[in-house]
Scaffold this active site. Structure first.
Site, mmCIF file in Angstrom:
data_model
loop_
_atom_site.group_PDB
_atom_site.id
_atom_site.type_symbol
_atom_site.label_atom_id
_atom_site.label_comp_id
_atom_site.label_asym_id
_atom_site.label_seq_id
_atom_site.Cartn_x
_atom_site.Cartn_y
_atom_site.Cartn_z
ATOM 1 C CG PHE A 152 -1.934 -1.389 1.210
ATOM 2 C CD1 PHE A 152 -3.270 -0.989 0.349
ATOM 3 C CD2 PHE A 152 -1.607 -2.460 1.323
ATOM 4 C CE1 PHE A 152 -3.943 -2.186 0.759
ATOM 5 C CE2 PHE A 152 -2.523 -3.265 2.661
ATOM 6 C CZ PHE A 152 -3.696 -3.265 1.203
ATOM 7 N NE ARG A 154 1.360 7.880 1.424
ATOM 8 C CZ ARG A 154 1.250 8.920 1.582
ATOM 9 N NH1 ARG A 154 0.958 9.976 1.130
ATOM 10 N NH2 ARG A 154 2.512 8.519 2.648
ATOM 11 C CG PHE A 249 -6.462 10.453 -0.939
ATOM 12 C CD1 PHE A 249 -4.600 10.250 -0.002
ATOM 13 C CD2 PHE A 249 -5.668 9.585 -2.352
ATOM 14 C CE1 PHE A 249 -4.116 9.643 -0.299
ATOM 15 C CE2 PHE A 249 -4.475 8.532 -2.256
ATOM 16 C CZ PHE A 249 -3.453 9.632 -1.693
ATOM 17 C CB CYS A 260 -1.010 2.734 -8.851
ATOM 18 S SG CYS A 260 0.632 2.438 -8.578
HETATM 19 C C1 UGA Z 1 -1.644 4.702 -4.650
HETATM 20 C C2 UGA Z 1 -1.746 4.353 -3.768
HETATM 21 O O1 UGA Z 1 -2.401 5.655 -3.113
HETATM 22 C C3 UGA Z 1 -1.216 3.806 -3.004
HETATM 23 O O2 UGA Z 1 -1.763 3.499 -1.380
HETATM 24 C C4 UGA Z 1 -0.532 2.397 -3.667
HETATM 25 O O3 UGA Z 1 -0.114 1.169 -2.689
HETATM 26 C C5 UGA Z 1 -0.299 2.824 -4.841
HETATM 27 O O4 UGA Z 1 -1.194 4.003 -5.577
HETATM 28 C C6 UGA Z 1 0.088 1.495 -5.457
HETATM 29 O O5 UGA Z 1 -1.400 0.960 -6.163
HETATM 30 O O6 UGA Z 1 1.222 1.170 -5.629
HETATM 31 P P1 UGA Z 1 0.311 6.617 -5.310
HETATM 32 O O7 UGA Z 1 -0.037 6.615 -6.569
HETATM 33 O O8 UGA Z 1 1.842 6.541 -5.358
HETATM 34 O O9 UGA Z 1 -0.231 5.330 -4.684
HETATM 35 O O10 UGA Z 1 0.275 7.781 -6.070
HETATM 36 P P2 UGA Z 1 -1.190 9.120 -4.161
HETATM 37 O O11 UGA Z 1 -0.387 10.037 -3.392
HETATM 38 O O12 UGA Z 1 -2.551 7.946 -4.450
HETATM 39 O O13 UGA Z 1 -1.372 9.821 -5.808
HETATM 40 C C7 UGA Z 1 -2.028 9.945 -7.004
HETATM 41 C C8 UGA Z 1 -2.273 10.174 -7.982
HETATM 42 O O14 UGA Z 1 -3.793 10.909 -6.918
HETATM 43 C C9 UGA Z 1 -1.812 11.934 -7.697
HETATM 44 O O15 UGA Z 1 -2.009 11.961 -9.457
HETATM 45 C C10 UGA Z 1 -2.063 12.377 -6.856
HETATM 46 O O16 UGA Z 1 -1.786 14.202 -7.155
HETATM 47 C C11 UGA Z 1 -3.341 12.271 -6.772
HETATM 48 N N1 UGA Z 1 -4.699 12.965 -5.456
HETATM 49 C C12 UGA Z 1 -4.101 12.240 -4.201
HETATM 50 C C13 UGA Z 1 -5.537 13.887 -6.058
HETATM 51 O O17 UGA Z 1 -5.416 14.395 -7.011
HETATM 52 N N2 UGA Z 1 -5.847 14.474 -4.796
HETATM 53 C C14 UGA Z 1 -5.754 13.984 -3.346
HETATM 54 O O18 UGA Z 1 -5.874 14.591 -2.543
HETATM 55 C C15 UGA Z 1 -4.253 12.956 -3.308
#
Ligand code: UGA
Length: 432
Positions: A152, A154, A249, A260
């Protein structure tokens, strides 16, 4: 314990390194010889805060080593983790060929009882297939157990997430591997959920889809806020204080990206479809995400009208802060769309410029700028596309002086509307 990790991508490398940090003896395997050589020499193929120091530390302690031989890894470990890519296929389903290949390799190399743990994100029921494959290809017919142990972490916070997980999920089909799995995770001091393999596999897709849903929810709300004069940041704050909802989030954006969420959502929709269930809710999450990018681009073209011959500064290329990863990056999509409309770009990212060059090659119309505060020079508008903390500390006085027009499109709501207007900017953000 003696552990091996097959695959040194994000998940494999960070997991192996953190296992070494808590005292396990880890062999990391990758079939990319060049990458193995780089790692053996203390080089790191990705940017991830805190990782390089830990890799150096444990190659020195001898608890972390790298090899390109799966047999070497399997022989020298009690537990073998699979952490290879599971990329999307054109129809949205998951390409499991790397997993299948590794299962065959492990089967060929096993000479004693092994616990084979799947860490890659896979569709429900993959564990059953892995077990069948190992059984079929095992030469010596030794005993083994297959375990599902989804990750999980990030990107950008990977070491932190791995060292202090909210929970550890362990999916098993017998009790035999449970004690060893508990021993591996005991130093991390996190609650452990032991369940069946199918449930463990589903927990991963269900969690990522739910987080994506949360982002699309706030992004959809941002549209209603814009229509009604409300402020989405205040709404998120007020909602997030309810412990059942939580503030994390709920940051509105120009859409989520990365390797992801987009991939896992498509896969989960497909998995549900194969079981006969139309997961319309998740299709709507995807639709809202695409629409959010369209709305952001429309804000730019509504304000600047014709984009041809406009000079636009773009801050951010990575899909989010603290990473150099540009896969499925909304920031890159912004750049590509602006270029298509005929604009000329000045771009900057604190860490992702090298990786971005492969997808957004430098040219007469794309200039990479080393200093974030120099990006605005001569620009008709600035765009903030990635939520890097340093972008909250831009020299705005200088930007306003050096731009032909002080217009800022903030796709990450890093600034306060009133302050930006007081500084003389035309400031357009999300949901405010
Ligand atoms: C995500 C999950 O958060 C991890 O728990 C999981 O392990 C991982 O995928 C995976 O499957 O390997 P990640 O893709 O590294 O992690 O990044 P996130 O921090 O989740 O962000 C994903 C996207 O959502 C980014 O583009 C971010 O900018 C965007 N985001 C995130 C938003 O637009 N708003 C938010 O409030 C949070």
């Amino acid at each position: 314990m003696k552990l091996s990790i097959i695959g040194t991508g994000y998940v494999g490398l960070v997991t192996g390194t953190c296992f070494a940090e808590v005292g396990h003896e880890v062999t990391c395997v990758d079939n990319d010889e060049a990458k193995v050589k780089m790692l053996q020499a203390g080089g790191i193929p990705i940017y991830e805060p805190g990782l390089e120091e830990l890799v150096r530390k444990h190659t020195a302690t001898g608890r972390l080593r790298f090899t390109s031989s799966t047999a070497d890894g399997v022989e020298n470990s009690e537990v073998v983790f699979i952490a290879v890519p599971t990329p999307p296929l054109p129809d949205g389903s998951v390409d499991l060929s790397f997993i299948e290949r590794v299962a065959r390799d492990i089967a060929g190399a096993m000479t004693s009882y092994k616990i084979v743990v799947d860490k890659s994100t896979v569709p429900v029921k993959t564990g059953e297939k892995v077990a069948e494959t190992i059984k079929r290809y095992s030469k010596t017919k030794v005993e083994f157990d297959v375990v599902s142990n989804p990750e999980f972490l990030r990107e950008g916070f990977a070491v932190e997430d791995l060292m202090r997980p909210d929970r550890v999920v362990i999916g098993v089909s017998s009790q035999r591997p449970v004690a060893a799995m508990r021993e591996i995770y005991e130093p991390f001091d996190a609650p452990i959920v032991v369940t069946d393999i199918n449930s463990a596999e589903l927990i991963k897709h269900a969690s990522n889809s739910f987080l994506a849903l949360k982002i699309s929810y706030i992004n959809a709300l941002s549209v209603v806020c814009e229509m009604t004069g409300a402020n989405v940041m205040e709404v998120a704050q007020g909602m997030g204080m309810d412990k059942r909802i939580g503030r994390r989030f709920l940051d509105p954006s120009l859409g989520f990206g990365g390797s992801c969420f987009p991939k896992d959502l498509s896969a989960f929709v497909k998995i549900a479809e194969q079981t006969g269930y139309d997961f319309g809710l998740l299709k709507e999450v995807q639709r809202i995400n695409a629409a959010q990018m369209d709305r952001f681009m429309k804000k730019i073209s509504d304000t600047l009208w014709v984009l041809k011959e406009k000079r636009i500064g773009v801050l951010g290329l990575a899909f989010k802060q603290n990473t150099d990863d540009v896969r499925m990056s909304p920031a890159l999509e912004v750049c590509q769309r602006l270029l298509k409309e005929g604009a000329t770009l000045r771009v900057h990212d604190p860490k992702a410029m090298e990786k971005a060059k492969a997808l957004l090659p430098p040219s007469e119309r794309v200039e990479y700028v080393a200093d974030m505060n120099a990006v605005a020079e001569g620009c008709d508008a600035l765009v903030i596309a990635t939520e890097w903390d340093e972008f909250k500390r831009l020299d705005l006085e200088r930007a306003r002086r050096e731009m032909t027009h002080p217009i800022l499109f903030d796709g990450r709501n890093l600034y306060d509307v009133a302050e930006m207007e007081a500084l003389g900017f035309i400031y357009k953000s999300i949901g405010r």
